[in-house]
Scaffold this active site. Structure first.
Site, PDB file in Angstrom:
ATOM      1  N   GLU A 289       3.493   4.164   4.955  1.00  0.00           N
ATOM      2  CA  GLU A 289       2.443   2.810   4.958  1.00  0.00           C
ATOM      3  C   GLU A 289       1.684   3.570   3.474  1.00  0.00           C
ATOM      4  OE1 GLU A 289      -0.601   5.672   6.594  1.00  0.00           O
ATOM      5  OE2 GLU A 289       0.946   6.059   8.352  1.00  0.00           O
TER       6      GLU A 289
ATOM      7  N   CYS B 129      -2.327   3.124  -2.894  1.00  0.00           N
ATOM      8  CA  CYS B 129      -1.914   4.837  -2.965  1.00  0.00           C
ATOM      9  C   CYS B 129      -0.510   4.377  -1.818  1.00  0.00           C
ATOM     10  CB  CYS B 129      -2.975   5.413  -1.692  1.00  0.00           C
ATOM     11  SG  CYS B 129      -2.713   6.621  -1.365  1.00  0.00           S
TER      12      CYS B 129
ATOM     13  N   CYS C 171       6.853  14.495   5.284  1.00  0.00           N
ATOM     14  CA  CYS C 171       6.279  15.923   4.635  1.00  0.00           C
ATOM     15  C   CYS C 171       6.515  16.808   5.064  1.00  0.00           C
ATOM     16  CB  CYS C 171       5.029  15.799   4.602  1.00  0.00           C
ATOM     17  SG  CYS C 171       4.978  16.360   3.482  1.00  0.00           S
TER      18      CYS C 171
ATOM     19  N   CYS D  71       0.991  21.489   5.676  1.00  0.00           N
ATOM     20  CA  CYS D  71      -0.446  21.617   5.795  1.00  0.00           C
ATOM     21  C   CYS D  71      -1.441  21.032   7.224  1.00  0.00           C
ATOM     22  CB  CYS D  71      -1.115  20.371   4.535  1.00  0.00           C
ATOM     23  SG  CYS D  71      -0.770  21.281   3.273  1.00  0.00           S
TER      24      CYS D  71
ATOM     25  N   CYS E  61      -3.320  17.570   7.667  1.00  0.00           N
ATOM     26  CA  CYS E  61      -2.660  16.963   7.627  1.00  0.00           C
ATOM     27  C   CYS E  61      -1.590  15.817   8.499  1.00  0.00           C
ATOM     28  CB  CYS E  61      -1.476  16.983   6.532  1.00  0.00           C
ATOM     29  SG  CYS E  61      -1.136  15.305   5.389  1.00  0.00           S
TER      30      CYS E  61
ATOM     31  N   GLY F  94       4.524  12.142   1.921  1.00  0.00           N
ATOM     32  CA  GLY F  94       5.032  12.728   0.985  1.00  0.00           C
ATOM     33  C   GLY F  94       4.348  13.335   0.018  1.00  0.00           C
ATOM     34  N   GLU F  95       5.340  14.759  -0.431  1.00  0.00           N
ATOM     35  CA  GLU F  95       4.966  15.145  -1.593  1.00  0.00           C
ATOM     36  C   GLU F  95       6.126  15.001  -2.609  1.00  0.00           C
ATOM     37  OE1 GLU F  95       3.030  17.583  -2.944  1.00  0.00           O
ATOM     38  OE2 GLU F  95       4.489  17.668  -4.413  1.00  0.00           O
TER      39      GLU F  95
ATOM     40  N   SER G 133      -0.099  13.136  -7.428  1.00  0.00           N
ATOM     41  CA  SER G 133      -0.611  14.269  -6.212  1.00  0.00           C
ATOM     42  C   SER G 133       0.358  15.467  -5.405  1.00  0.00           C
ATOM     43  CB  SER G 133      -1.593  14.248  -4.448  1.00  0.00           C
ATOM     44  OG  SER G 133      -2.362  14.708  -5.060  1.00  0.00           O
TER      45      SER G 133
ATOM     46  N   HIS H 243      -7.708  22.593  -1.909  1.00  0.00           N
ATOM     47  CA  HIS H 243      -8.073  23.240  -1.113  1.00  0.00           C
ATOM     48  C   HIS H 243      -8.703  24.265  -1.031  1.00  0.00           C
ATOM     49  CE1 HIS H 243      -7.147  19.439  -0.490  1.00  0.00           C
ATOM     50  NE2 HIS H 243      -5.848  19.147  -0.044  1.00  0.00           N
TER      51      HIS H 243
ATOM     52  N   CYS I 251      -4.174   9.439   5.248  1.00  0.00           N
ATOM     53  CA  CYS I 251      -2.505   9.952   5.569  1.00  0.00           C
ATOM     54  C   CYS I 251      -1.473  10.472   6.379  1.00  0.00           C
ATOM     55  CB  CYS I 251      -2.567  11.540   4.740  1.00  0.00           C
ATOM     56  SG  CYS I 251      -1.884  11.651   3.168  1.00  0.00           S
TER      57      CYS I 251
HETATM   58  N1  SAH Z   1       1.448  16.151  -0.893  1.00  0.00           N
HETATM   59  C1  SAH Z   1       0.803  15.820  -2.136  1.00  0.00           C
HETATM   60  C2  SAH Z   1      -0.545  13.776  -1.317  1.00  0.00           C
HETATM   61  C3  SAH Z   1      -0.030  13.366  -0.633  1.00  0.00           C
HETATM   62  S1  SAH Z   1      -1.942  13.898   0.770  1.00  0.00           S
HETATM   63  C4  SAH Z   1      -0.102  16.588  -2.166  1.00  0.00           C
HETATM   64  O1  SAH Z   1      -0.475  17.251  -0.711  1.00  0.00           O
HETATM   65  O2  SAH Z   1      -1.613  16.497  -2.584  1.00  0.00           O
HETATM   66  C5  SAH Z   1      -3.382  12.940  -0.664  1.00  0.00           C
HETATM   67  C6  SAH Z   1      -4.284  13.954  -0.914  1.00  0.00           C
HETATM   68  O3  SAH Z   1      -4.884  13.770   0.745  1.00  0.00           O
HETATM   69  C7  SAH Z   1      -4.015  15.849  -0.584  1.00  0.00           C
HETATM   70  O4  SAH Z   1      -5.127  16.316  -0.969  1.00  0.00           O
HETATM   71  C8  SAH Z   1      -4.463  16.113   0.982  1.00  0.00           C
HETATM   72  O5  SAH Z   1      -4.246  17.225   1.136  1.00  0.00           O
HETATM   73  C9  SAH Z   1      -5.613  15.594   1.458  1.00  0.00           C
HETATM   74  N2  SAH Z   1      -5.000  15.651   2.732  1.00  0.00           N
HETATM   75  C10 SAH Z   1      -4.522  14.915   3.641  1.00  0.00           C
HETATM   76  N3  SAH Z   1      -4.748  15.100   5.259  1.00  0.00           N
HETATM   77  C11 SAH Z   1      -6.020  14.810   4.754  1.00  0.00           C
HETATM   78  C12 SAH Z   1      -7.572  15.159   5.896  1.00  0.00           C
HETATM   79  N4  SAH Z   1      -7.108  15.038   7.164  1.00  0.00           N
HETATM   80  N5  SAH Z   1      -7.887  15.223   5.627  1.00  0.00           N
HETATM   81  C13 SAH Z   1      -8.520  14.981   4.088  1.00  0.00           C
HETATM   82  N6  SAH Z   1      -7.551  14.845   3.224  1.00  0.00           N
HETATM   83  C14 SAH Z   1      -6.785  15.140   3.745  1.00  0.00           C
END
Ligand code: SAH
Length: 350
Positions: free
Chosen positions: A91, A104, A111, A115, A118, A158-159, A190, A215, A332
């Site tokens: 995406e 973005c 990934c 988390c 996510c 992804g990370e 990020s 977070h 995401c």
């Molecule tokens: N892997 C990287 C970048 C991708 S996610 C990272 O972890 O930073 C981009 C941001 O969206 C991250 O801060 C992630 O924690 C957040 N994110 C993911 N799912 C989310 C959700 N359901 N609601 C709010 N933020 C979310």
């Protein structure tokens, strides 16, 4: 990996073209065409016909296909689901801000990080993206939408620091004056907090913005929602952020998804203030986007406002992130997840 010319620097292209008996200046020409998003060598009108044919025979030009495109009626956000040449999907989201259009992009298919909130991680990691596959997301979003892209955030699926070398290469390519020429200061990366990679990034002294998905103020909370915290606990992560600042003089941007009853109390904010003392930082507070598969819920407006005020009163700037594209699954990994589910079989299960 089979050589893809769009992942190469000008000197690398030069070496390939030299083998084909070409003068050095051709490398820049080819690079510039590829970075305009041409789909065939026939478009490279300043190259000799014989060279176009030789390159076409050896190095196919990839372009992702649009499999879904959703445009928000509210704010003009456009979300693309692209199909890559091996059938996997990623995406990209185009957001329209007053300062310019921001894309973005995704850095991986799926990934590994796990988390809890996510959608991108639900099916695990399928594979890492090649540099040109990140570049293509920027290029073809710009071409398809007709909107010039000035800013990039690596905040899609992804990370990015788990795909370190390819991401570094992508940054070099997209920053190149002969290509898209997007300034590092217009790029944010990020990470969920891969400490050794944050140190490796710091050494490169890039002028990009590092966003850290924090977070939570402590291990107790963070470990329950982010498995990466078990490998790199908050103390180590914050120490890496301090080293990053010392090395680059760039203020860290912390992301903080506000989750009801989990990380959103005034006490949590106060703990953050204590632990971040002396580190120039900015907070992006993001009310959690609800993901179907997860029991976690967004914090109330009041809780977000209280949290923001507590940070700001202590001199830590905190912005409540405007949620764009809420009507188009813009968060995401949600669109890919939906699509792969609809397809029955899926890239997730490979
Ligand atoms: N892997 C990287 C970048 C991708 S996610 C990272 O972890 O930073 C981009 C941001 O969206 C991250 O801060 C992630 O924690 C957040 N994110 C993911 N799912 C989310 C959700 N359901 N609601 C709010 N933020 C979310």
């Amino acid at each position: 990996m089979s050589a893809n010319l769009k992942s190469m620097t000008i000197p690398e292209l030069g070496a390939i073209l030299k083998e084909l008996g070409q003068p050095a200046f051709r490398a820049k020409q080819v690079f510039t065409w590829l970075h305009k998003g041409v789909r065939s060598y026939e478009e490279m009108s300043n190259l000799p016909q014989s060279l176009r044919a030789a390159l076409a025979g050896k190095y196919p030009i990839n372009a992702p296909k649009v499999v879904r495109k959703q445009e928000s009626q509210k704010d003009g956000t456009i979300k693309y689901l692209w199909q890559l040449s091996d059938g996997n999907c990623v995406e990209t989201v185009l957001m329209r801000y007053h300062y310019g259009n921001t894309v973005c992009i995704s850095s991986e298919v799926g990934c590994l990080m796990g988390c809890a909130f996510c959608a991108s991680t639900l099916g695990g990691l399928v594979r890492r993206l090649e540099p040109f596959e990140m570049l293509d997301q920027v290029l073809f979003t710009q071409i398809d939408s007709g909107l010039p892209v000035s800013h990039i955030v690596l905040m899609g699926i992804g990370e990015p620091l788990d795909n370190f070398d390819n991401v570094m290469r992508f940054l070099e390519l997209v920053n190149s004056p002969e290509g898209m020429n997007i300034s590092m200061r217009h790029i944010s990366l990020s990470t969920c907090g891969l400490v050794p990679k944050i140190d490796a990034l710091a050494k490169r002294k890039l002028q990009l913005t590092l966003s850290v998905s924090l977070h939570a103020p402590n291990d107790e909370v963070r470990s329950t929602i982010m498995p990466v915290n078990k490998a790199y606990p908050t103390e180590e992560l914050l120490a890496a952020c301090r080293r990053y600042y010392a090395e680059t003089s760039r203020r860290i941007s912390f992301e903080y998804a506000m989750i009801d009853g989990v990380n959103d109390s005034v006490e949590h904010a106060k703990e953050l203030i204590r632990r971040l003392k002396g580190l120039p930082a900015h907070f992006n507070l993001i009310p959690l986007n609800h993901v179907e598969e997860s029991p976690l819920k967004p914090s109330s407006k009041n809780a977000v406002a209280r949290f923001q005020k507590t940070l700001e009163d202590a001199g830590i700037p905190a912005t409540v992130r405007r949620s764009l594209g809420g009507d188009i699954d813009a968060s995401c990994g949600q669109l890919r997840r939906k699509y792969t589910k609809e397809q029955g079989s899926s890239a997730d299960d490979k």
